[in-house]
Design an enzyme around this catalytic site. Sequence first.
Site, short mmCIF file in Angstrom:
data_model
loop_
_atom_site.label_atom_id
_atom_site.label_comp_id
_atom_site.label_asym_id
_atom_site.label_seq_id
_atom_site.Cartn_x
_atom_site.Cartn_y
_atom_site.Cartn_z
N GLY A 16 0.82 -1.21 0.00
CA GLY A 16 0.00 0.00 0.00
C GLY A 16 0.85 1.26 0.00
O GLY A 16 0.48 2.27 0.60
N ARG A 19 0.40 5.57 -2.07
CA ARG A 19 -0.13 6.88 -1.63
C ARG A 19 -0.24 6.92 -0.11
O ARG A 19 0.01 5.91 0.57
CB ARG A 19 -1.47 7.19 -2.29
N VAL A 63 -3.00 -7.83 -1.45
CA VAL A 63 -2.45 -8.56 -0.30
C VAL A 63 -3.38 -9.66 0.20
O VAL A 63 -2.96 -10.53 0.96
CB VAL A 63 -2.07 -7.62 0.88
N ASN A 89 1.57 -2.08 5.40
CA ASN A 89 0.85 -0.81 5.55
C ASN A 89 -0.52 -0.82 4.88
O ASN A 89 -1.39 -0.04 5.26
CB ASN A 89 1.73 0.31 4.96
N SER A 141 -3.27 0.73 14.51
CA SER A 141 -4.02 1.98 14.70
C SER A 141 -4.31 2.15 16.19
O SER A 141 -4.43 1.16 16.91
CB SER A 141 -5.37 1.92 13.96
N TYR A 154 -12.78 -2.57 11.74
CA TYR A 154 -11.44 -1.99 11.60
C TYR A 154 -10.63 -2.15 12.89
O TYR A 154 -9.47 -2.56 12.87
CB TYR A 154 -11.58 -0.52 11.21
N ALA A 156 -11.10 -4.31 15.28
CA ALA A 156 -10.80 -5.73 15.50
C ALA A 156 -9.63 -6.16 14.62
O ALA A 156 -8.73 -6.89 15.08
CB ALA A 156 -12.03 -6.58 15.19
N LYS A 158 -7.19 -4.33 13.51
CA LYS A 158 -5.93 -3.71 13.96
C LYS A 158 -5.49 -4.28 15.31
O LYS A 158 -4.29 -4.40 15.56
CB LYS A 158 -6.09 -2.19 14.02
P1 NDP Z 1 -4.97 5.25 2.19
O1 NDP Z 1 -6.38 4.85 1.99
O2 NDP Z 1 -4.55 6.64 1.86
O3 NDP Z 1 -3.98 4.22 1.46
C1 NDP Z 1 -4.13 2.85 1.66
C2 NDP Z 1 -3.22 2.12 0.71
O4 NDP Z 1 -3.43 0.69 0.87
C3 NDP Z 1 -3.53 2.46 -0.75
O5 NDP Z 1 -2.33 2.61 -1.45
C4 NDP Z 1 -4.30 1.21 -1.21
O6 NDP Z 1 -4.16 0.91 -2.56
C5 NDP Z 1 -3.61 0.12 -0.41
N1 NDP Z 1 -4.43 -1.09 -0.39
C6 NDP Z 1 -5.72 -1.22 0.02
N2 NDP Z 1 -6.12 -2.49 -0.12
C7 NDP Z 1 -5.07 -3.19 -0.64
C8 NDP Z 1 -4.88 -4.53 -1.04
N3 NDP Z 1 -5.87 -5.46 -0.92
N4 NDP Z 1 -3.68 -4.90 -1.54
C9 NDP Z 1 -2.68 -3.99 -1.67
N5 NDP Z 1 -2.82 -2.69 -1.33
C10 NDP Z 1 -4.00 -2.29 -0.83
O7 NDP Z 1 -4.67 4.94 3.73
P2 NDP Z 1 -3.65 5.59 4.76
O8 NDP Z 1 -2.40 5.98 4.09
O9 NDP Z 1 -4.39 6.56 5.58
O10 NDP Z 1 -3.40 4.31 5.70
C11 NDP Z 1 -2.24 3.49 5.61
C12 NDP Z 1 -2.28 2.52 6.79
O11 NDP Z 1 -2.31 3.27 8.01
C13 NDP Z 1 -3.52 1.63 6.80
O12 NDP Z 1 -3.18 0.35 7.27
C14 NDP Z 1 -4.42 2.34 7.80
O13 NDP Z 1 -5.34 1.44 8.38
C15 NDP Z 1 -3.41 2.85 8.79
N6 NDP Z 1 -3.87 3.97 9.61
C16 NDP Z 1 -4.25 5.15 9.06
C17 NDP Z 1 -4.67 6.18 9.87
C18 NDP Z 1 -5.10 7.52 9.35
O14 NDP Z 1 -5.55 8.36 10.16
N7 NDP Z 1 -4.99 7.78 8.05
C19 NDP Z 1 -4.72 6.03 11.34
C20 NDP Z 1 -4.30 4.75 11.80
C21 NDP Z 1 -3.89 3.76 10.96
P3 NDP Z 1 -5.10 1.59 -3.71
O15 NDP Z 1 -4.50 2.92 -3.97
O16 NDP Z 1 -4.98 0.67 -4.84
O17 NDP Z 1 -6.49 1.65 -3.13
#
Ligand code: NDP
Length: 246
Positions: A16, A19, A63, A89, A141, A154, A156, A158
């Site tokens: 991930g 972005r 993933v 991530n 998280s 979510y 659960a 994490k």
């Molecule tokens: P975004 O939604 O901005 O980015 C998530 C990324 O994960 C994207 O690049 C997405 O790909 C990728 N992704 C989703 N599903 C899959 C998959 N099945 N296989 C491969 N890649 C996948 O999220 P954030 O940057 O905000 O979050 C990143 C991590 O941090 C996550 O695990 C989130 O739960 C955690 N987090 C975020 C918080 C926040 O406040 N933002 C707080 C706490 C934790 P695509 O572009 O193709 O959709």
Amino acid sequence: MSEVPQTNKRVAVVTGGARGIGRAIVEELRDQGCFVIFLDYAISEEAISFANANAIGYDKLDVTDANAVSAMIDKIVAEHGAIDVLVNNAGITRDGLLLRMSEADWDAVLNTNLKGVFNVTKAAIRPMMSQKRGKIINIASVVALTGNAGQANYSASKAGVIGFTKSVAKEIASRGITVNAIAPGFIETDMTAKLNDAQRAAMLTLVPMKRPGTPKDVARAVGFLASEAADYITGQVIVVDGGMTM
Ligand code: NDP
């Protein structure tokens, strides 16, 4: 997949990473001198331009697809000789109160956020065990620790990531591999852009530092855990939340 050079750099894999927080982690590990490969469900033209401009590897990967994950890890090890750092991530949200939460929304979140971490970690620890080194960093998280109304699935997933982190840390500590988690609080990315103004304001009242976190705030903590400064740290959760959960 991108054309990637053979280098003597440490090899870092970020799921991930196209972005959001993942992108900042990719940049941080690149700045630490790693050769970084990001693996993403969908990779935009902008992400490809970013990767090409910065000599960063990338490939499409879901993933949740265990066979595809296994083949991808094998391919990376065949091309680069090692995986030194793995950052799990990739994550999604499908928020809703439990009474209205569909089974599909439960399954999607658990499959991506928890089973995805299982799939990638299981595939990556085999080469790491042969190397007798490796650093695995899982992005959890704060809601894993506190719970959050509307995020039963979510939180659960994490909380599962944290239990998984500690168990695997115990299993492979003697092989020179560390496994840690980061628990971010309210971080400004596409994921939190879905919140409305009232939800944002409510969140910020809970943050003593009175600002949302940035992806870089999280990436710096990942960079620390990936560095030799953290060689004797395993099975830990570092909270990056501006004081939200203290
Ligand atoms: P975004 O939604 O901005 O980015 C998530 C990324 O994960 C994207 O690049 C997405 O790909 C990728 N992704 C989703 N599903 C899959 C998959 N099945 N296989 C491969 N890649 C996948 O999220 P954030 O940057 O905000 O979050 C990143 C991590 O941090 C996550 O695990 C989130 O739960 C955690 N987090 C975020 C918080 C926040 O406040 N933002 C707080 C706490 C934790 P695509 O572009 O193709 O959709």
